[in-house]
Design an enzyme around this catalytic site. Structure first.
Site, PDB file in Angstrom:
ATOM      1  N   TYR A 123       0.787  -1.220   0.000  1.00 19.22           N
ATOM      2  CA  TYR A 123       0.000   0.000   0.000  1.00 19.22           C
ATOM      3  C   TYR A 123       0.823   1.276   0.000  1.00 19.22           C
ATOM      4  O   TYR A 123       0.732   2.088  -0.904  1.00 19.22           O
ATOM      5  CB  TYR A 123      -0.946   0.001   1.212  1.00 19.22           C
ATOM      6  CG  TYR A 123      -2.037  -1.012   1.070  1.00 19.22           C
ATOM      7  CD1 TYR A 123      -3.045  -0.839   0.123  1.00 19.22           C
ATOM      8  CD2 TYR A 123      -2.054  -2.160   1.842  1.00 19.22           C
ATOM      9  CE1 TYR A 123      -4.040  -1.786  -0.038  1.00 19.22           C
ATOM     10  CE2 TYR A 123      -3.047  -3.102   1.696  1.00 19.22           C
ATOM     11  CZ  TYR A 123      -4.045  -2.913   0.751  1.00 19.22           C
ATOM     12  OH  TYR A 123      -5.016  -3.851   0.587  1.00 19.22           O
ATOM     13  N   PRO A 136     -11.942   0.000  -2.742  1.00 19.31           N
ATOM     14  CA  PRO A 136     -13.204  -0.580  -3.210  1.00 19.31           C
ATOM     15  C   PRO A 136     -14.394   0.307  -2.846  1.00 19.31           C
ATOM     16  O   PRO A 136     -14.330   1.157  -1.955  1.00 19.31           O
ATOM     17  CB  PRO A 136     -13.292  -1.912  -2.449  1.00 19.31           C
ATOM     18  CG  PRO A 136     -11.958  -2.103  -1.793  1.00 19.31           C
ATOM     19  CD  PRO A 136     -11.382  -0.738  -1.610  1.00 19.31           C
ATOM     20  N   HIS A 358      -7.927   1.135   1.447  1.00 21.08           N
ATOM     21  CA  HIS A 358      -7.772  -0.288   1.735  1.00 21.08           C
ATOM     22  C   HIS A 358      -6.687  -0.615   2.765  1.00 21.08           C
ATOM     23  O   HIS A 358      -6.674  -1.701   3.334  1.00 21.08           O
ATOM     24  CB  HIS A 358      -7.457  -1.008   0.424  1.00 21.08           C
ATOM     25  CG  HIS A 358      -7.930  -2.425   0.355  1.00 21.08           C
ATOM     26  ND1 HIS A 358      -7.844  -3.303   1.398  1.00 21.08           N
ATOM     27  CD2 HIS A 358      -8.488  -3.117  -0.660  1.00 21.08           C
ATOM     28  CE1 HIS A 358      -8.327  -4.471   1.025  1.00 21.08           C
ATOM     29  NE2 HIS A 358      -8.727  -4.383  -0.214  1.00 21.08           N
ATOM     30  N   LYS A 439     -24.393 -25.725  -1.346  1.00 17.22           N
ATOM     31  CA  LYS A 439     -24.160 -26.486  -0.111  1.00 17.22           C
ATOM     32  C   LYS A 439     -24.939 -27.790  -0.118  1.00 17.22           C
ATOM     33  O   LYS A 439     -24.463 -28.805   0.422  1.00 17.22           O
ATOM     34  CB  LYS A 439     -24.540 -25.633   1.096  1.00 17.22           C
ATOM     35  CG  LYS A 439     -23.577 -24.466   1.342  1.00 17.22           C
ATOM     36  CD  LYS A 439     -24.113 -23.462   2.323  1.00 17.22           C
ATOM     37  CE  LYS A 439     -24.232 -24.025   3.725  1.00 17.22           C
ATOM     38  NZ  LYS A 439     -24.666 -22.980   4.679  1.00 17.22           N
ATOM     39  N   SER A 440     -26.116 -27.786  -0.754  1.00 20.33           N
ATOM     40  CA  SER A 440     -26.897 -29.031  -0.830  1.00 20.33           C
ATOM     41  C   SER A 440     -26.194 -30.080  -1.678  1.00 20.33           C
ATOM     42  O   SER A 440     -26.469 -31.284  -1.546  1.00 20.33           O
ATOM     43  CB  SER A 440     -28.291 -28.744  -1.412  1.00 20.33           C
ATOM     44  OG  SER A 440     -28.230 -28.511  -2.816  1.00 20.33           O
ATOM     45  N   SER A 470      -8.441 -13.509  -2.833  1.00 17.01           N
ATOM     46  CA  SER A 470      -7.893 -13.286  -1.496  1.00 17.01           C
ATOM     47  C   SER A 470      -8.458 -14.306  -0.522  1.00 17.01           C
ATOM     48  O   SER A 470      -9.658 -14.564  -0.496  1.00 17.01           O
ATOM     49  CB  SER A 470      -8.207 -11.863  -1.019  1.00 17.01           C
ATOM     50  OG  SER A 470      -9.596 -11.629  -1.034  1.00 17.01           O
ATOM     51  N   SER A 472      -8.394 -15.167   3.624  1.00 20.90           N
ATOM     52  CA  SER A 472      -8.087 -14.544   4.907  1.00 20.90           C
ATOM     53  C   SER A 472      -7.086 -15.379   5.697  1.00 20.90           C
ATOM     54  O   SER A 472      -7.230 -16.597   5.821  1.00 20.90           O
ATOM     55  CB  SER A 472      -9.366 -14.381   5.733  1.00 20.90           C
ATOM     56  OG  SER A 472      -9.060 -13.912   7.036  1.00 20.90           O
ATOM     57  N   SER A 570     -12.687 -11.628  -5.324  1.00 21.98           N
ATOM     58  CA  SER A 570     -12.805 -11.867  -3.887  1.00 21.98           C
ATOM     59  C   SER A 570     -14.264 -12.075  -3.521  1.00 21.98           C
ATOM     60  O   SER A 570     -15.166 -11.509  -4.148  1.00 21.98           O
ATOM     61  CB  SER A 570     -12.221 -10.704  -3.070  1.00 21.98           C
ATOM     62  OG  SER A 570     -12.900  -9.504  -3.352  1.00 21.98           O
TER      63      SER A 570
END
Length: 642
Positions: A123, A136, A358, A439-440, A470, A472, A570
């Protein structure tokens, strides 16, 4: 080169214990938090001291992983050359092992071996404008204001909600974020308010004004390019209630009926250009310096925007562009201060959301703030907070604009309009299904969407594009992100089979599941600190800091191709019908952020008008087609088994 910065910093360890004052407790006691403050005081940082340190990934397994990640992006000749270079780099006693040893030694003496490097490289040393390239936008559920009173009432309630959230952070009553049963680093929450990026050459700096002996008690309100200091705590120390905030905003609007020179556009410039203009603005003029300091130190910025033409875009896309850049010099871009971490936007046309610088935070803490505000505004008709006594009137911030600064503003307007003209977006809501369907099928919704992005890109370009997603790493102290390299061998195999008209549905479905599961496995490695990109950066920084030549690995076609992220992506999930958006990382690429909700998925897709290869609307169509066909192929394969 447009786009959100591909890098994110991991800040120095920060445990800030804010001063507690009786009036804050009184405010919390009358807020929606009153039921939790008594027994959850201090819970936000409950696990902070016990979080593990970011590991240094092992060298040779990471190099093997790197080779696997570049394989689908290179031709045979390129791959063999990359393989040779990587083998030499990782040879016994070679440069790779020496650099890895230096990195391990650094890790022994740091809480997080990456944090300071990341802050600077990702940054503060990044010199392109923060607007479009880095910051963003986050679009809230859109509104329909019928009058300016409606706009100001909404804004007053938003400010009240944001202050409640700030008090939650100050009192540390936010519950710790969890990933499964693992607590996550919460230090980013301590930095989202009262923080500002300050331009300088060769590197900017971040100032957290909340750390000062007397933390700020004011916000900055921007209207028609005017700036006002609005104290949101009375002289008795109590926060203003919603009605009082509304009255303050009415006074602001009454004193700023006509637009003035857009000083805020200076913050949209290339960072070196802005740093020089910043000196001209502040160095020799005490009034300017004090006004700028007031903006920088405020808790956050509130931008009361004018209604602007939609230009036939859908309202979501229009809102996205307003939150990212404000529409240009003739619209709302001057009604900003893009160095501030948080800028809430409330437009007369119902565009509401925020843009954020950011450096201090990733998307999830900001999305959590947004969710709290939306829930507050939907469920709390009015706060029962008592009015604060002895309210200060809004103070208009004044500037002396020299001929040099006026020239700087005109140059910034021209540069910004050129920048904005190159960004185009398509924001949409995919209604075919949401995360519950995925998910099902016992698949990861994020991985499923990522493979759909690969298929959409392949449809348009007949090849995979290097992809940044990205992940985490907040399970580690001061963790931020690692890169998920979604363009995999398995993803390529799926794309080829999916577009093969002769392939049976069960073959396509099997390839889909393999690609999704492979992505999920890489994701798990990344969130556990075992990805590729952060280690490579660490090795490169070790070489530079020890006076060594940058290794050949970083000059190779394999590295250059695999880090030319034509897809910058992301997932920023939220509970609200909202979405985050940003620009592409490279002119020939796309930006794509998404929010998978139970029954639908929100997308924000961007591209550059200057590229003949990309168009966000075409990518949107290819993505919708890919999602639908992936859904259908799963159902077809299941039916064929019955």
């Amino acid at each position: 080169m447009l786009g959100i910065s591909l890098f994110s910093n991991i800040s120095k360890r920060l445990f800030v214990h804010f001063k507690r004052i009786d009036q804050l407790k009184c405010s919390l006691a009358s807020s929606p938090l009153s039921s939790v403050t008594s027994n959850k005081q201090g819970q936000m940082l409950l696990y902070q001291n016990s979080l593990p340190s970011l590991p240094v990934p092992p060298l040779h397994p990471t190099l093997e992983k790197y080779l696997l990640s570049v394989r689908p992006l290179l031709n045979e000749e390129e791959y063999h050359q990359t393989e040779k270079i990587v083998q030499e780099f990782g040879s016994p006693g070679g440069l790779g092992e020496k650099l890895h040893f230096l990195l391990e030694e650094r890790a022994k003496n740091c809480e997080n071996w990456l944090s300071e490097w990341w802050l600077q490289t990702a940054y503060l040393e990044y010199r392109m404008p923060v607007v479009v390239y880095s910051s963003p936008g986050l679009v809230f559920p859109l509104q329909n204001f019928t009058s300016q009173v409606d706009q100001l009432r909404y804004a007053a309630k938003l400010v009240s909600a944001a202050l409640e959230y700030k008090l939650m952070i100050d009192q540390q009553v936010l519950p710790p974020d969890m990933m499964g049963n693992q607590p996550l680093d919460m230090s980013q929450y301590l930095k989202i308010f009262s923080t500002c990026r300050i331009p300088a050459i060769p590197s900017d700096c971040l100032i957290h004004f909340s750390e000062e002996p007397e933390p700020p008690k004011h916000i900055t309100v921007a209207h028609n390019n005017h700036y006002f200091q609005v104290n949101v705590f009375g002289s008795d120390g109590a926060p203003l209630n919603e009605r009082q905030i509304f009255s303050q905003l009415e006074l602001v609007v009454a004193q700023s009926k006509f637009p003035k020179k857009p000083i805020g556009v200076l913050t949209t410039e290339h960072r070196d250009t802005w740093a020089k203009a910043y000196k001209r603005l502040c160095k020799y003029d005490k009034l300017n310096k004090e006004s700028v300091k007031t903006i920088q130190s405020s808790i956050f910025l509130l931008c009361l925007d004018q209604s602007v033409p939609n230009n036939a875009m859908n309202k979501r896309t229009h809102a996205a562009l307003q939150t990212i850049h404000g529409g240009g010099s003739k619209e709302n871009s001057g009604n900003r201060w893009f160095d501030k971490t948080i800028q809430f936007i409330v437009g007369a046309d119902g565009v509401v959301g925020l843009t954020y610088e950011h450096s201090p935070s990733e998307g999830p803490p900001i999305a959590n703030l947004m969710d709290y505000i939306v829930q507050y505004m939907n469920n709390v008709k009015s706060t029962k907070r008592l009015p604060s006594a002895q309210i200060d009137s809004p103070k208009k911030l004044r500037f002396n604009l020299s001929s040099d600064t006026l020239a700087d503003i005109e140059e910034a307007e021209r540069d910004l309009d050129v920048l904005i003209s190159d960004l185009e977006m398509s924001c949409f809501q995919y209604r075919g299904f949401g995360r519950e369907f995925v998910k099902s099928q016992r698949l990861s919704p994020d991985s499923f969407i990522q493979i759909a992005l690969q298929l959409a890109f392949y449809r348009l370009h007949k090849q995979l594009g290097a992809t940044y997603e990205s992940a985490s790493t907040r399970k580690f102290l001061h963790g931020r992100t690692e890169t998920i390299r979604s363009a995999s061998v398995e993803a390529l195999d799926f794309c080829l089979r999916m577009l093969d008209k002769t392939a049976a549905s069960h073959v396509k479905a099997a390839a889909l599941r393999t690609a999704v599961d492979s992505h999920k496995e890489y994701t798990n490695q990344a969130i556990n600190g075992l990805g590729v990109d952060r280690l490579l950066l660490g090795l490169k920084k070790c070489a530079i800091e020890n006076g060594l030549n940058v290794p050949e690995l970083f000059m190779d076609t394999g590295f250059q191709t695999s880090t030319h992220f034509r897809l910058s992506t992301s997932q920023v999930p939220s509970k609200s019908d909202a979405f985050m958006c940003y620009g592409p990382s490279f002119p020939d690429g796309y930006g794509c952020c998404y929010n998978p909700l139970p029954e639908f998925i929100n997308f924000g897709v961007s591209a550059c008008n200057s590229s003949p290869e990309t168009l966000s609307s075409k990518f949107m169509e290819a993505l919708e087609q890919s999602l639908t066909e992936m859904h259908d192929i799963l159902l077809l394969s299941q039916n064929s088994k019955l």
